[in-house]
Design an enzyme around this catalytic site. Structure first.
Site, PDB file in Angstrom:
ATOM      1  N   ASN A 148      47.115 -21.942  27.685  1.00 51.80           N
ATOM      2  CA  ASN A 148      47.842 -20.754  27.212  1.00 51.80           C
ATOM      3  C   ASN A 148      47.657 -20.720  25.701  1.00 51.80           C
ATOM      4  O   ASN A 148      48.342 -21.431  24.969  1.00 51.80           O
ATOM      5  CB  ASN A 148      49.318 -20.839  27.594  1.00 51.80           C
ATOM      6  CG  ASN A 148      50.089 -19.585  27.223  1.00 51.80           C
ATOM      7  OD1 ASN A 148      49.579 -18.696  26.542  1.00 51.80           O
ATOM      8  ND2 ASN A 148      51.326 -19.499  27.663  1.00 51.80           N
ATOM      9  N   ARG A 155      45.831 -18.229  30.958  1.00 49.51           N
ATOM     10  CA  ARG A 155      46.711 -17.065  30.920  1.00 49.51           C
ATOM     11  C   ARG A 155      46.026 -15.988  30.081  1.00 49.51           C
ATOM     12  O   ARG A 155      45.649 -16.221  28.942  1.00 49.51           O
ATOM     13  CB  ARG A 155      48.050 -17.413  30.286  1.00 49.51           C
ATOM     14  CG  ARG A 155      48.987 -16.207  30.185  1.00 49.51           C
ATOM     15  CD  ARG A 155      50.149 -16.481  29.262  1.00 49.51           C
ATOM     16  NE  ARG A 155      51.028 -15.325  29.146  1.00 49.51           N
ATOM     17  CZ  ARG A 155      51.775 -15.065  28.087  1.00 49.51           C
ATOM     18  NH1 ARG A 155      51.746 -15.874  27.040  1.00 49.51           N
ATOM     19  NH2 ARG A 155      52.537 -14.005  28.052  1.00 49.51           N
ATOM     20  N   HIS A 192      54.481 -10.299  31.749  1.00 45.09           N
ATOM     21  CA  HIS A 192      55.181 -11.512  32.198  1.00 45.09           C
ATOM     22  C   HIS A 192      55.082 -11.686  33.707  1.00 45.09           C
ATOM     23  O   HIS A 192      55.939 -12.319  34.336  1.00 45.09           O
ATOM     24  CB  HIS A 192      56.654 -11.514  31.759  1.00 45.09           C
ATOM     25  CG  HIS A 192      56.846 -11.609  30.288  1.00 45.09           C
ATOM     26  ND1 HIS A 192      57.630 -10.722  29.580  1.00 45.09           N
ATOM     27  CD2 HIS A 192      56.329 -12.454  29.360  1.00 45.09           C
ATOM     28  CE1 HIS A 192      57.607 -11.034  28.288  1.00 45.09           C
ATOM     29  NE2 HIS A 192      56.812 -12.073  28.128  1.00 45.09           N
ATOM     30  N   ARG A 198      59.398  -7.969  18.126  1.00 44.84           N
ATOM     31  CA  ARG A 198      58.975  -6.653  18.620  1.00 44.84           C
ATOM     32  C   ARG A 198      60.202  -5.814  18.947  1.00 44.84           C
ATOM     33  O   ARG A 198      61.213  -6.334  19.409  1.00 44.84           O
ATOM     34  CB  ARG A 198      58.084  -6.824  19.855  1.00 44.84           C
ATOM     35  CG  ARG A 198      56.686  -7.335  19.522  1.00 44.84           C
ATOM     36  CD  ARG A 198      55.932  -7.726  20.788  1.00 44.84           C
ATOM     37  NE  ARG A 198      56.110  -9.133  21.118  1.00 44.84           N
ATOM     38  CZ  ARG A 198      55.725  -9.692  22.257  1.00 44.84           C
ATOM     39  NH1 ARG A 198      55.163  -8.956  23.200  1.00 44.84           N
ATOM     40  NH2 ARG A 198      55.907 -10.987  22.477  1.00 44.84           N
ATOM     41  N   GLU A 234      55.096 -20.760  34.405  1.00 46.11           N
ATOM     42  CA  GLU A 234      53.869 -19.967  34.418  1.00 46.11           C
ATOM     43  C   GLU A 234      52.632 -20.842  34.562  1.00 46.11           C
ATOM     44  O   GLU A 234      51.648 -20.456  35.209  1.00 46.11           O
ATOM     45  CB  GLU A 234      53.782 -19.139  33.133  1.00 46.11           C
ATOM     46  CG  GLU A 234      54.864 -18.077  33.022  1.00 46.11           C
ATOM     47  CD  GLU A 234      55.079 -17.597  31.594  1.00 46.11           C
ATOM     48  OE1 GLU A 234      54.809 -16.410  31.327  1.00 46.11           O
ATOM     49  OE2 GLU A 234      55.520 -18.401  30.759  1.00 46.11           O
TER      50      GLU A 234
END
Length: 394
Positions: free
Chosen positions: A8, A92, A180, A240, A378
């Site tokens: 990742n 990822r 996600h 963000r 993940e």
């Protein structure tokens, strides 16, 4: 026994994990590690499956100047000191665009197609692809699998996916993707084991971290997401803004004279909790601060989470459970309590003691809306996809 390396990659760090894969498909986590401070103060840290530290070393900035160099340093440590040589690598990749709705074996052609989506995820996509490109050049025969954060949401209906703009833009790929997905997919596979009573029900999962979004699950499948075309939409995040009137962006460009690049930098790096508080994008720092701006930022964040919960409940036609996950969702009892208080109209009754103890079930007995905390994984999801995709060819 095959060994899968999961990568990742971000702008200044590379997180990685190593899994041993049995022929049956069973996976065992062996190593967790990361290199951060890339190009400034590179540092490699690694631990075994039990959390015991197995590496902690620093590098000269010029030796680990970019993401490919960081991955090369991590691979050298795995190979030379731990005698681990991966037989496959799972990555990822944030954006799969309209082309990819499932994990895919990377080729030069696939990589070129994925590079087209860099403008859609400029904070993530270039760094996700950098190690793939490097490994493809150095070791073209080593299988690499790209796993997409958008793929889990690709079953959405056309009504959900469309913006109210001319159809030609949708055809070009301007649509609501959601992100996600690897996290939500993992939670969907985990619920039948840890909370079977809600696994097939109407569930909202809140992935609350530095990047944050929410997903509506019906029967374990994504039917709606708070994020859309890019990872800027939805609820506020660390840096963000989440949902924002497009007119604000026009104002910044037309009236404030900001360039598109300046607006992009503002939206990706200077907004969210950081922009609201003027202090930090880290929830832990905001919770510890006595500055009223810090509390305002947290209140705003929780308000928007609850607001989007109402919209997602509408998409589901009702709501049976709410699941907190990811860094903030799993670790901040304060944020969970603030959100739960705003969900009382949906039937949420928080068990304060269970919440403080970080229990899995944090709602009171008899609560109409069940509240859960389920850790995400993940990396394991990526390893599963990588193993499943390559298993038939071995």
């Amino acid at each position: 026994m095959d060994t899968i390396l999961v990568v990742n990659a971000g702008s200044s760090s590379v997180k990685f994990q190593v899994f041993a894969a049995q022929s049956s498909g069973e996976l065992t986590r062996k190593i967790k590690g990361q290199i951060d401070g890339i190009g400034t103060r590179p540092r490699l840290r690694g631990s075994d499956a039990d959390g015991a530290q197995s590496a902690d070393r620093e590098f000269r900035p010029e030796d680990v100047a970019d993401v490919p160099a960081a991955l090369h340093a991590a691979a050298a440590w795995l190979r030379d000191e731990l005698r681990i040589n991966p037989t496959a690598i799972g990555h990822r990749v944030v954006h799969g665009g309209p082309d990819f709705d499932r994990p895919v074996l990377v080729t030069a052609e696939v990589l070129a197609r994925l590079e087209r989506y860099v403008p859609l995820a400029p904070l993530h996509q270039p760094h996700n692809l950098a190690p793939i490109r490097s490994i493809l050049a150095r070791s073209p025969d080593l299988p690499q699998v790209a796993c997409f954060d958008t793929a889990f949401h690709r079953g959405h209906s056309a009504i959900v996916d469309h913006y109210a703009i001319p159809e030609r833009f949708y055809t070009e790929g301007v649509r609501r993707y959601g992100f996600h997905g690897l996290s939500y997919e993992y939670i969907a596979t985990r619920l039948p084991q840890v909370a079977p009573e809600i696994a097939s029900a109407r569930v909202i999962v809140a992935h609350l971290g530095s990047g944050a979004s929410m997903c509506a699950l019906a029967g374990g499948r994504s039917v709606e997401s708070s994020m859309g075309f890019t990872a800027l939409d939805g609820i506020p995040m660390g840096t963000r803004p989440g949902q924002i009137d497009p007119g604000v962006l026009l104002y910044l460009i037309e009236q404030k004279g900001m360039s598109a690049a300046a607006v992009a930098d503002l939206l990706y790096r200077e907004c969210g909790l950081k922009g609201l508080s003027g202090i930090s994008n880290d929830v832990r720092e905001l919770q510890a601060s006595k500055d009223p701006r810090a509390q305002f930022a947290l209140d705003h964040f929780c308000y928007r989470v609850a607001l989007h919960a109402g919209m997602l409940a509408s998409a589901l036609g009702g709501l049976d459970a709410f699941v907190f996950t990811a860094g903030i969702g799993e670790n901040s009892a304060d944020v969970r309590a603030r959100v739960a208080a705003r969900l009382e109209w949906l039937g949420a009754e928080l068990d304060a003691a269970a919440n403080a103890a970080h229990a899995m079930l944090i709602s009171r007995q008899g609560s109409r809306l069940a509240l859960y905390v389920v850790p995400t994984d993940e990396e394991l999801m990526i390893a599963r996809h990588t193993s499943a995709l390559l298993r038939p060819t071995r």
